[in-house]
Design an enzyme around this catalytic site. Structure first.
Site, PDB file in Angstrom:
ATOM      1  N   GLY A  93     -41.852  15.382  30.402  1.00  0.00           N
ATOM      2  CA  GLY A  93     -42.504  14.212  29.823  1.00  0.00           C
ATOM      3  C   GLY A  93     -44.005  14.359  29.683  1.00  0.00           C
TER       4      GLY A  93
ATOM      5  N   ASP B  44     -39.916  22.414  25.651  1.00  0.00           N
ATOM      6  CA  ASP B  44     -40.693  21.169  25.595  1.00  0.00           C
ATOM      7  C   ASP B  44     -41.965  21.331  24.784  1.00  0.00           C
ATOM      8  OD1 ASP B  44     -41.194  22.766  28.101  1.00  0.00           O
ATOM      9  OD2 ASP B  44     -42.938  21.458  28.201  1.00  0.00           O
TER      10      ASP B  44
END
Length: 619
Positions: free
Chosen positions: A179, A371
């Protein structure tokens, strides 16, 4: 096993571009232009141009003038930016808004505000071209409160800040939830051309995804990201952009080499801009969390297609995007029957094209985790990165990557395919695509990469057709002699297509880049240049034309690590002039720029000290 097709598949992206014209002219104008063409064809007037055709041309010219005037008027104050928060509006969010490190379930984002401590923030650098994308008046950079707004100390009017939830594979291993640990999106802006742009502050403070980190960034890494974002754009490579860079006035403690010797560094924040910051990991995280979250994978795919790949929604059978999967198979991939398959193929093709362009300029992304892979095919997350100086296929700019060199320059195309495999398996897990469609997307990655790479290298050498042997021998020679990648290709345009040059003078055009080579290596290069000249002669392209074309694709200026370090050293002493000068040089990488030749020089000896050409992920 490689797949075989009944017919060569055409580029889905190229087809999409052809299918979506911008602002089509009104039917009445089209009819007038058609009539004027007919009249001018049949006319016997000496001018050959009818009054009606002239009127139609005037009408078009007037329309273009109006568009230009409208564009010139679209210069907004910060408070007047046109916000449209589609990500927050259309996707599930976290029920909590605190920044306590935790696992965030069943959500694509958490609403959280910038929280970095700020004391007399200063504007270090800015991009006028990014301001233009947002319709932002460049005079806004002069506002006294601009650094406060873009450090997050003052709320941005109209913004709706959040941090995105995603996961990813790091160095080949699944890392779980990651994240936005220090990036906070301020929201999305729609400009006057109806383009969607997301603004994000990197280094703005903690979020639930920060884990044990502080959510901050230092000036060193922020300068590198700001400059490289804009340099890559000027090189014609898809990338996230950077609107501005501000210092926070506070210090941040960092252990740059993870060697137990932390030090305080100036804190800074970059305002990053992209049409979307969606990553492969944005989808992966939800596919790992059970059946309930598989619906989120679908929702995210629908969101991306709706806002960033709208042409896929309008594909029809007549587009003929159906392909057989081999001579012995009756299976067919029909991209017009499954929009998710069409989307996966386009993501694969965009990624392949991006990696080919990286190879063309010698760029190495040091952290190609899933990511850090954009679904839009953008260069994203500038942590450790580097452009090749001395050509070394095993070069990696990341000290963490040194043991296995997973992300070294020569491995990057294969890593791109590996990452696409993780992405398509995620879509398969959510039952959006089947095995054949997943395999086809990966096949398209390989085909697209090779097509683009061959085309790019052919143009870099000024050839009329791809020559595998010639290019292979060149790269082998460059690797043996550690030839500067950028300067060599720039110098290559000085070679003349003539067989009248004596052997002793064949290497003169390359003298500045073929340094300290012995007799044996001189013979190897002479042999290569002879073959190269024969290829040039057979192409029939004039030396003048070829030089112009080669210089338009082989940059003179790239963002070498030592140039970054010089700008960083000055900035850490409060002098931001070199950052701004370097930005201006990198905005015109293919131009000669008289007086700026020092920015094209080979790295000095000090550039090879630890911390300049090899960087860790610490920032």
């Amino acid at each position: 096993m490689l797949l075989h097709f009944a017919q060569p598949p055409r580029s889905l992206f190229a087809a999409a571009v052809r299918r979506r014209p911008l602002s089509p002219p009104p039917p009445s104008l089209l009819r007038r232009i058609r009539r004027s063409r007919t009249n001018s064809t049949n006319s016997s007037s000496s001018s050959g141009v009818s009054m009606e055709a002239s009127s139609a041309v005037d009408s078009v010219a007037e329309g273009l003038r109006n568009q230009r005037l409208e564009s010139e008027k679209a210069r907004l104050k910060i408070e007047d930016l046109n916000w449209d928060h589609s990500f927050v509006r259309e996707l599930p969010g976290d029920s909590r808004s605190d920044v306590m490190p935790r696992e965030v379930l069943h959500a694509c984002y958490t609403k959280v505000s910038p929280s970095a401590e700020v004391e007399n923030p200063q504007l270090v650098a800015w991009s006028d071209s990014v301001a233009e994308l947002l319709d932002l008046d460049p005079k806004e950079f002069e506002r006294p409160d601009f650094p406060l707004i873009f450090s997050g100390a003052s709320p941005l009017a109209g913004g709706l800040p959040y941090a995105q939830c995603y996961g990813g594979h790091q160095f080949g291993m699944w890392a779980g939830q990651l994240g936005d640990g220090r990036a906070i999106t301020l929201g999305e802006i729609l400009n006057s051309r109806r383009e969607r742009w997301e603004l994000q502050l990197k280094g703005a403070g903690r979020t639930p995804y920060s884990r044990f980190a502080d959510g901050l960034a230092v000036l060193r890494s922020s300068i590198r990201e700001f400059l490289c974002s804009e340099a890559m754009h000027s090189l014609g490579i898809p990338t996230t952009r950077a609107l501005c860079l501000v210092t926070t006035g506070k210090y941040v403690t960092r252990d740059m080499f993870y060697d137990g010797n932390p030090k305080d560094e100036p804190g800074a924040i970059v305002c990053r801009v992209a049409q979307s910051f969606l990553r492969f990991g944005s989808y992966q995280i939800h596919a790992t969390r059970g059946k309930e979250d598989l619906d989120i994978v679908r929702a995210l795919a629908d969101y991306a297609i709706r806002h960033h790949f709208p042409h896929i929604e309008t594909m029809i059978k007549s587009d003929s995007l159906s392909f057989n999967l081999g001579e012995e198979s009756t299976s067919v991939v029909d991209l017009t029957s499954n929009k998710y398959a069409a989307w996966a193929v386009e993501v694969a093709e965009r990624t392949a094209s991006l990696f080919a362009r990286w190879q063309g300029v010698g760029f190495t992304h040091g952290v190609l985790n899933t990511d850090n892979m954009s679904v839009l095919g953008l260069t994203i997350d500038y942590g450790p990165f580097g452009f090749l100086d001395a050509f070394d296929p095993t070069y990696t700019p990341n000290t963490t990557d040194l043991p296995g060199r997973r992300y070294c320059f020569s491995n990057q195309p294969d890593i791109g395919l590996w990452n696409i495999a993780q992405f398509t398996s995620t879509l398969s897990a959510a039952n959006l695509i089947n095995k054949e469609e997943s395999n086809y997307a990966m096949e398209r990655y390989g085909t697209k990469f090779m097509d683009d790479y061959k085309s790019l290298m052919t143009r870099k050498l000024g050839l009329s057709k791809y020559n595998k042997q010639l290019i292979g021998d060149l790269l082998k020679n460059m690797s043996v002699d550690k030839v500067d990648y950028t300067n060599f290709f720039r110098s290559l345009s000085n070679v003349k297509a003539t067989s009248n040059v004596s052997e002793s003078k064949l290497l003169v055009p390359l003298k500045a880049v073929l340094l300290d080579i012995g007799k044996e290596r001189k013979e190897a290069w002479t042999s290569w240049v002879k073959t190269y000249i024969q290829e040039l002669i057979s192409s029939g392209i004039s030396d003048e034309q070829r030089k112009v074309e080669m210089d338009s694709i082989n940059p003179k200026y790239i963002l070498r690590n030592y140039l970054c370090q010089s700008a960083i050293d000055a900035a850490e002493q409060g002098d931001y002039g070199e950052v701004r000068r370097l930005l201006k040089v990198m905005e015109r990488p293919f131009d000669d720029q008289p007086g700026m030749e020092k920015y094209a020089r080979l790295p000095p000896a000090w550039a090879y000290r630890p911390g300049v050409c090899m960087l860790s992920c610490s920032s």
